[in-house]
Design a protein around this motif. Structure first.
Motif, mmCIF file in Angstrom:
data_model
loop_
_atom_site.group_PDB
_atom_site.id
_atom_site.type_symbol
_atom_site.label_atom_id
_atom_site.label_comp_id
_atom_site.label_asym_id
_atom_site.label_seq_id
_atom_site.Cartn_x
_atom_site.Cartn_y
_atom_site.Cartn_z
ATOM 1 N N ALA A 236 27.434 36.179 82.731
ATOM 2 C CA ALA A 236 26.330 35.229 82.910
ATOM 3 C C ALA A 236 25.626 34.971 81.579
ATOM 4 N N ALA A 272 24.906 26.330 85.767
ATOM 5 C CA ALA A 272 24.979 26.557 87.217
ATOM 6 C C ALA A 272 25.770 27.836 87.513
ATOM 7 N N GLU A 273 26.875 28.015 86.798
ATOM 8 C CA GLU A 273 27.696 29.207 87.031
ATOM 9 C C GLU A 273 26.939 30.476 86.614
ATOM 10 N N HIS A 275 23.656 30.872 86.488
ATOM 11 C CA HIS A 275 22.574 31.115 87.447
ATOM 12 C C HIS A 275 23.106 31.740 88.739
ATOM 13 N N ARG A 276 24.298 31.272 89.153
ATOM 14 C CA ARG A 276 24.909 31.826 90.370
ATOM 15 C C ARG A 276 25.146 33.334 90.202
ATOM 16 N N LEU A 277 25.665 33.709 89.036
ATOM 17 C CA LEU A 277 25.940 35.132 88.778
ATOM 18 C C LEU A 277 24.639 35.941 88.757
ATOM 19 N N ARG A 279 21.842 35.234 90.309
ATOM 20 C CA ARG A 279 21.363 35.356 91.696
ATOM 21 C C ARG A 279 22.165 36.398 92.469
ATOM 22 N N GLU A 280 23.460 36.424 92.224
ATOM 23 C CA GLU A 280 24.327 37.399 92.898
ATOM 24 C C GLU A 280 23.867 38.823 92.571
#
Lengths: 410, 107
Positions: A236, A272-273, A275-277, A279-280
């Motif tokens: 990330a 976006a990728e 941020h996804r990580l 959040r995960e």
């Protein structure tokens, strides 16, 4: 099939299959040197044969089979004087079937061997780029501004040490895994930074490729160890940093600070990728390590459409957590920069001043002080700090930025 | 696979009774787990003699072959499956004798 198509197929196969081929040969022959040489020969053969006969339906299998034959040829040549039994074994085991999950496991073995703590850090970096990423020795030498012969020797010596000292070819035990994974991530972060900090015009493009290579390797480790929080955190962090890369240097080759960057040019897909990580990892509810915290800080910055929308209290809170994990003065310096936004330059300047004994030789210490002094209207002192920062900075983009700032002082 | 585990220090024969006791515990463990081959402490480099009998006549010279601030003061020879096992044992050995240690494979 056109020459361009074949070249594209080889490039793609190299990207996807190199580490697999080297890993499976190392496993089979127990020798990194044989594996590396045979893999390189197999790719060289592919260039000739695929152009003549077309790209095989399964390039990976073709390359592994060819590399296996090359390795057996070499071992036969070296064993010419005898040992018929060994030769018979090699013949018997030609082209063994390999289930896909076992191959993934082998690439991990390869990574852990290349990043073994008994090797010097610079050696781990070189070996990982050669064996896992498949960069050539001249490419690695150029990327690290080292003579080609010196880089070749470094890699040769490392392979000899692995063999002589019997550095094992395996994934470490569960008990040792966290420490060893963090060693691997340190190598990848170093590769990334080497590429990322190589900004400015006239920089060798190979150095820029290092960021892409580091991201690719980190993605690979992420695929192999999907539950490791720090692996996700580092990926990330790299993605969120890479997303801002083009905005970070102006057309004239000058560094553009986070606050002055054109946020419209940031890469939204990478953000976006990333941020996804992040959040995960937040959802995992496990205490984060340093890469996860650094990624979270980056996520706060990349969430703000305008620098004025930055949630500085969140940034400072994250730095507070980071300082507890990593008491390094560089982290404290970055925390102070965020504090300046939250509590003003006066408070930040006092915090920065306390770091002087440990950071007096670090250009960003002086650059930070210069900026805070400028904001407080203390031009004379600010100028002296800019002078010191320019003297210590090694990067052309940074020097250009600092020089302009200094010259703008009233 | 055998490894030479060298103990490096700037004084020889300087172990305290506590360090000696810890070394004894470590040695017992090496023996119990099948890693033990041999171990010993060495006299100071000033007690060394270098011999060169490659020529007509054996030459003897006083002192070590190389002068250095830190030198070999003792060693273990251990049996270990690979470097990871050897390094783990050496780390415990370093703790036990309270000295810096070097690990080198035998050919």
């Amino acid at each position: 099939m056109s020459v361009a198509d074949v070249r594209e197929a080889i490039t793609q196969a190299h990207r996807e299959e190199w580490a697999r081929v080297v890993a499976s040969l190392t496993r089979r022959f127990g020798d990194l040197d044989i594996a590396e040489e045979a893999a390189a020969e197999a790719f060289a053969t592919a260039i000739e044969r695929w152009a003549a006969d077309g790209v095989p339906p399964s390039p990976g299998a073709w390359l592994t089979t060819t590399a296996n034959r090359k390795a057996i040829d070499r071992i036969r040549r070296e064993n010419k004087r005898g040992d018929k039994q060994k030769e018979a074994q090699l013949l018997y085991d030609d082209d063994p079937p390999e289930p896909p999950d076992a191959i993934d496991d082998e690439r991990l073995r390869l990574i852990f061997t290349c990043c073994h703590p008994a090797l010097a850090m610079e050696t781990r970096v070189a070996l990982t780029l050669r064996m896992v990423a498949g960069l050539t020795v001249p490419e690695i030498a150029r990327a690290f501004l080292v003579q080609e012969t010196a880089m070749g020797q470094r890699i040769t010596r490392a392979k000899a040490k692995i063999k002589a000292a019997r550095i094992p070819y395996r994934v470490p035990s569960a008990e040792d895994l966290p420490a060893r994974v963090s060693g691997v991530l340190a190598v990848l972060f170093l590769v990334f930074n080497e590429g990322y900090l190589a900004t400015g015009p006239g920089t060798d493009p190979v150095r820029h490729d290092l960021t892409a290579e580091a991201i690719r390797l980190t993605r690979l480790i992420r695929a192999l160890m999907p539950d490791d929080g720090e692996v996700a955190g580092l990926l990330a962090l790299m993605l969120l940093t890479e997303a801002r890369r083009t905005a970070r240097v102006s057309a004239s080759g000058e560094l553009v600070t986070l606050g002055e960057q054109d946020r419209g040019t940031w890469d939204v897909a990478l953000i976006a990728e990333g941020h996804r990580l992040v959040r995960e990892r937040l959802a995992a509810r496990v205490a984060p390590g340093r890469y996860q915290i650094l990624a979270a800080i980056s996520a706060v910055h990349t969430s703000a459409r305008d620098v004025r929308d930055t949630d500085w209290s969140q940034v400072v809170a994250l730095y507070d957590r980071l300082v507890r994990l990593d008491p390094s003065p560089i982290i404290a310096l970055n925390r102070a920069i965020a504090v300046a936004e939250l509590d003003g330059p006066e408070v930040a300047l006092a915090a920065v001043g306390r770091l002087e004994p440990r950071l007096a030789g670090y250009h960003l210490y002086h650059a930070t002080r210069a900026d805070l002094l400028r904001r407080l209207g203390r031009s004379r002192q600010s100028r002296a700090s800019y002078d010191k920062a320019i003297e210590l900075a090694g990067n052309t983009a940074e020097t250009a930025y600092l020089t302009r700032r200094r010259d703008q002082l009233g | 696979m055998q490894y030479l585990v060298s103990v490096i220090n700037d004084t020889a024969n300087s172990g305290t009774p506590e360090e000696q006791a810890a070394i004894d515990v470590f040695n017992d463990r090496l023996m119990a787990e099948g890693h033990w081959v041999f171990a010993g402490g060495l006299g100071a480099p000033s007690s060394a003699t270098v011999i060169d009998n490659r020529g007509e006549e054996a030459m003897f010279s006083d002192g070590p072959f190389v002068e250095s601030k830190e030198y070999l003061v003792g060693f273990w020879i251990i049996e270990a499956a690979d470097l990871d096992v050897a390094l783990k044992l050496a780390a415990e050995g370093s703790k036990a004798c309270n000295r810096k240690i070097e690990v080198r494979p035998f050919l």
